[in-house]
Design a protein around this motif. Structure first.
Motif, PDB file in Angstrom:
ATOM      1  N   LEU A   1      -4.995   5.987  -7.241  1.00  0.00           N
ATOM      2  CA  LEU A   1      -5.492   7.021  -6.338  1.00  0.00           C
ATOM      3  C   LEU A   1      -6.831   7.572  -6.815  1.00  0.00           C
ATOM      4  N   ALA A   2      -7.104   7.437  -8.110  1.00  0.00           N
ATOM      5  CA  ALA A   2      -8.360   7.929  -8.671  1.00  0.00           C
ATOM      6  C   ALA A   2      -9.526   7.001  -8.354  1.00  0.00           C
ATOM      7  N   GLY A   3      -9.243   5.876  -7.681  1.00  0.00           N
ATOM      8  CA  GLY A   3     -10.296   4.956  -7.294  1.00  0.00           C
ATOM      9  C   GLY A   3     -10.561   3.850  -8.305  1.00  0.00           C
ATOM     10  N   VAL A   4      -9.783   3.810  -9.371  1.00  0.00           N
ATOM     11  CA  VAL A   4      -9.947   2.772 -10.378  1.00  0.00           C
ATOM     12  C   VAL A   4      -9.243   1.499  -9.903  1.00  0.00           C
ATOM     13  N   THR A   5      -9.928   0.360  -9.999  1.00  0.00           N
ATOM     14  CA  THR A   5      -9.360  -0.927  -9.623  1.00  0.00           C
ATOM     15  C   THR A   5      -9.391  -1.847 -10.825  1.00  0.00           C
ATOM     16  N   LYS A   6      -8.258  -2.496 -11.109  1.00  0.00           N
ATOM     17  CA  LYS A   6      -8.159  -3.478 -12.189  1.00  0.00           C
ATOM     18  C   LYS A   6      -7.790  -4.807 -11.541  1.00  0.00           C
ATOM     19  N   THR A   7      -8.404  -5.887 -12.004  1.00  0.00           N
ATOM     20  CA  THR A   7      -8.150  -7.221 -11.473  1.00  0.00           C
ATOM     21  C   THR A   7      -7.618  -8.114 -12.578  1.00  0.00           C
ATOM     22  N   PHE A   8      -6.576  -8.898 -12.246  1.00  0.00           N
ATOM     23  CA  PHE A   8      -5.931  -9.782 -13.211  1.00  0.00           C
ATOM     24  C   PHE A   8      -5.644 -11.124 -12.532  1.00  0.00           C
ATOM     25  N   PRO A   9      -5.333 -12.156 -13.337  1.00  0.00           N
ATOM     26  CA  PRO A   9      -4.898 -13.430 -12.752  1.00  0.00           C
ATOM     27  C   PRO A   9      -3.500 -13.272 -12.123  1.00  0.00           C
TER      28      PRO A   9
ATOM     29  N   PRO B   1      -7.394 -17.041  -1.183  1.00  0.00           N
ATOM     30  CA  PRO B   1      -6.950 -17.057  -2.569  1.00  0.00           C
ATOM     31  C   PRO B   1      -8.059 -17.370  -3.576  1.00  0.00           C
ATOM     32  N   THR B   2      -8.124 -16.514  -4.602  1.00  0.00           N
ATOM     33  CA  THR B   2      -9.058 -16.725  -5.714  1.00  0.00           C
ATOM     34  C   THR B   2      -8.287 -16.822  -7.030  1.00  0.00           C
ATOM     35  N   GLY B   3      -6.942 -16.621  -6.937  1.00  0.00           N
ATOM     36  CA  GLY B   3      -6.146 -16.595  -8.156  1.00  0.00           C
ATOM     37  C   GLY B   3      -6.128 -15.224  -8.803  1.00  0.00           C
ATOM     38  N   LYS B   4      -6.627 -14.210  -8.087  1.00  0.00           N
ATOM     39  CA  LYS B   4      -6.717 -12.849  -8.634  1.00  0.00           C
ATOM     40  C   LYS B   4      -5.848 -11.884  -7.835  1.00  0.00           C
ATOM     41  N   ILE B   5      -5.401 -10.834  -8.541  1.00  0.00           N
ATOM     42  CA  ILE B   5      -4.636  -9.751  -7.927  1.00  0.00           C
ATOM     43  C   ILE B   5      -5.261  -8.434  -8.383  1.00  0.00           C
ATOM     44  N   GLN B   6      -5.379  -7.488  -7.456  1.00  0.00           N
ATOM     45  CA  GLN B   6      -6.000  -6.196  -7.753  1.00  0.00           C
ATOM     46  C   GLN B   6      -4.966  -5.083  -7.709  1.00  0.00           C
ATOM     47  N   PHE B   7      -5.129  -4.134  -8.622  1.00  0.00           N
ATOM     48  CA  PHE B   7      -4.282  -2.946  -8.687  1.00  0.00           C
ATOM     49  C   PHE B   7      -5.195  -1.742  -8.559  1.00  0.00           C
TER      50      PHE B   7
ATOM     51  N   PRO C   1      -1.774   6.223 -15.266  1.00  0.00           N
ATOM     52  CA  PRO C   1      -2.134   6.489 -13.871  1.00  0.00           C
ATOM     53  C   PRO C   1      -1.228   5.724 -12.900  1.00  0.00           C
ATOM     54  N   PRO C   2      -0.876   6.361 -11.782  1.00  0.00           N
ATOM     55  CA  PRO C   2      -0.052   5.677 -10.780  1.00  0.00           C
ATOM     56  C   PRO C   2      -0.825   4.579 -10.064  1.00  0.00           C
ATOM     57  N   VAL C   3      -0.136   3.497  -9.777  1.00  0.00           N
ATOM     58  CA  VAL C   3      -0.702   2.400  -8.991  1.00  0.00           C
ATOM     59  C   VAL C   3      -0.391   2.709  -7.531  1.00  0.00           C
ATOM     60  N   SER C   4      -1.422   2.767  -6.689  1.00  0.00           N
ATOM     61  CA  SER C   4      -1.202   3.128  -5.288  1.00  0.00           C
ATOM     62  C   SER C   4      -1.280   1.935  -4.340  1.00  0.00           C
ATOM     63  N   GLU C   5      -1.890   0.831  -4.829  1.00  0.00           N
ATOM     64  CA  GLU C   5      -2.029  -0.332  -3.959  1.00  0.00           C
ATOM     65  C   GLU C   5      -2.141  -1.598  -4.806  1.00  0.00           C
ATOM     66  N   ILE C   6      -1.540  -2.676  -4.308  1.00  0.00           N
ATOM     67  CA  ILE C   6      -1.608  -3.982  -4.958  1.00  0.00           C
ATOM     68  C   ILE C   6      -2.053  -4.980  -3.893  1.00  0.00           C
ATOM     69  N   ILE C   7      -3.087  -5.771  -4.220  1.00  0.00           N
ATOM     70  CA  ILE C   7      -3.639  -6.716  -3.245  1.00  0.00           C
ATOM     71  C   ILE C   7      -3.882  -8.064  -3.924  1.00  0.00           C
ATOM     72  N   VAL C   8      -3.325  -9.124  -3.336  1.00  0.00           N
ATOM     73  CA  VAL C   8      -3.631 -10.481  -3.764  1.00  0.00           C
ATOM     74  C   VAL C   8      -4.811 -10.942  -2.923  1.00  0.00           C
TER      75      VAL C   8
ATOM     76  N   LYS D   1       0.834  -1.200   0.000  1.00  0.00           N
ATOM     77  CA  LYS D   1       0.000   0.000   0.000  1.00  0.00           C
ATOM     78  C   LYS D   1       0.869   1.251   0.000  1.00  0.00           C
ATOM     79  N   LYS D   2       0.221   2.378  -0.269  1.00  0.00           N
ATOM     80  CA  LYS D   2       0.909   3.673  -0.374  1.00  0.00           C
ATOM     81  C   LYS D   2       2.091   3.557  -1.343  1.00  0.00           C
ATOM     82  N   LEU D   3       1.869   2.843  -2.425  1.00  0.00           N
ATOM     83  CA  LEU D   3       2.909   2.581  -3.420  1.00  0.00           C
ATOM     84  C   LEU D   3       3.207   3.836  -4.230  1.00  0.00           C
ATOM     85  N   LYS D   4       4.469   4.085  -4.467  1.00  0.00           N
ATOM     86  CA  LYS D   4       4.943   5.210  -5.295  1.00  0.00           C
ATOM     87  C   LYS D   4       5.941   4.660  -6.306  1.00  0.00           C
ATOM     88  N   GLY D   5       5.912   5.194  -7.527  1.00  0.00           N
ATOM     89  CA  GLY D   5       6.913   4.834  -8.529  1.00  0.00           C
ATOM     90  C   GLY D   5       6.481   3.755  -9.511  1.00  0.00           C
ATOM     91  N   VAL D   6       5.192   3.364  -9.492  1.00  0.00           N
ATOM     92  CA  VAL D   6       4.686   2.348 -10.422  1.00  0.00           C
ATOM     93  C   VAL D   6       3.465   2.924 -11.137  1.00  0.00           C
TER      94      VAL D   6
END
Length: 160
Positions: A144-152, A135-141, A124-131, A110-115
């Motif tokens: 700060l704008a509130g956008v969340t993307k989910t990938f395997p 476990p569901t096999g998914k990871i979320q990015f 857009p900067p990625v502020s948080e990464i959550i597995v 969390k509070k990620l800077k530089g990605v």
């Protein structure tokens, strides 16, 4: 509870000081600092494994330094130049700045800077990464704008 870094008795934010000062302060706070590409890369991968994050999440090149302060979870990575990496499985281009900083927890940074991740014409900067846990096999990015993307999660395995 997070224990902050101090300078001259004043609480400081590690996001606002140079990596050189961070190294000295982290060592005083009981942190670990590894210099050089091989040792730094080994430590970065070890931290990802320890916190149950995919090892290919940070495709680093020419690492100068990696640091970690255990009691706060604060970590930083310094590399010689900005790196852009294409995660082929998901067709996603991600940019890693010369300095990457954040707070590591189990299955989370969390509070990620530089990605930054390329979205259409924007970076857009990625502020948080959550597995996902459990476990569901998914990871979320998250940005700060509130956008969340989910990938395997497997899209970020080493060598991807």
């Amino acid at each position: 509870m997070r224990i902050p870094l101090y300078k001259d008795g004043v609480i400081i934010s590690p996001n606002h000081i140079s990596s050189k000062k961070l190294s000295v302060m982290a060592e005083k706070e009981g942190g670990i600092v590894k210099k050089g590409h091989d040792e730094g890369l080994k430590m970065a991968n070890s931290l990802l494994e320890e916190f149950e994050l995919p090892v290919g999440l940070l495709p680093l090149v020419n690492v100068i330094e990696v640091g970690y302060v255990k009691h706060t979870g604060f970590m930083w990575i310094v590399q010689q130049k900005k790196v852009e990496h294409n995660f082929k499985m998901i067709s996603k281009l991600v940019s890693y700045d010369t300095e990457i900083r954040g707070y590591m927890e189990k299955k989370r940074i969390k509070k990620l800077k530089g990605v930054k991740a390329k979205e259409l014409m924007l970076w857009p900067p990625v502020s948080e990464i959550i597995v996902d846990d459990p476990p569901t096999g998914k990871i979320q990015f998250k940005s700060l704008a509130g956008v969340t993307k989910t990938f395997p999660v497997e899209a970020f395995a080493a060598g991807q």
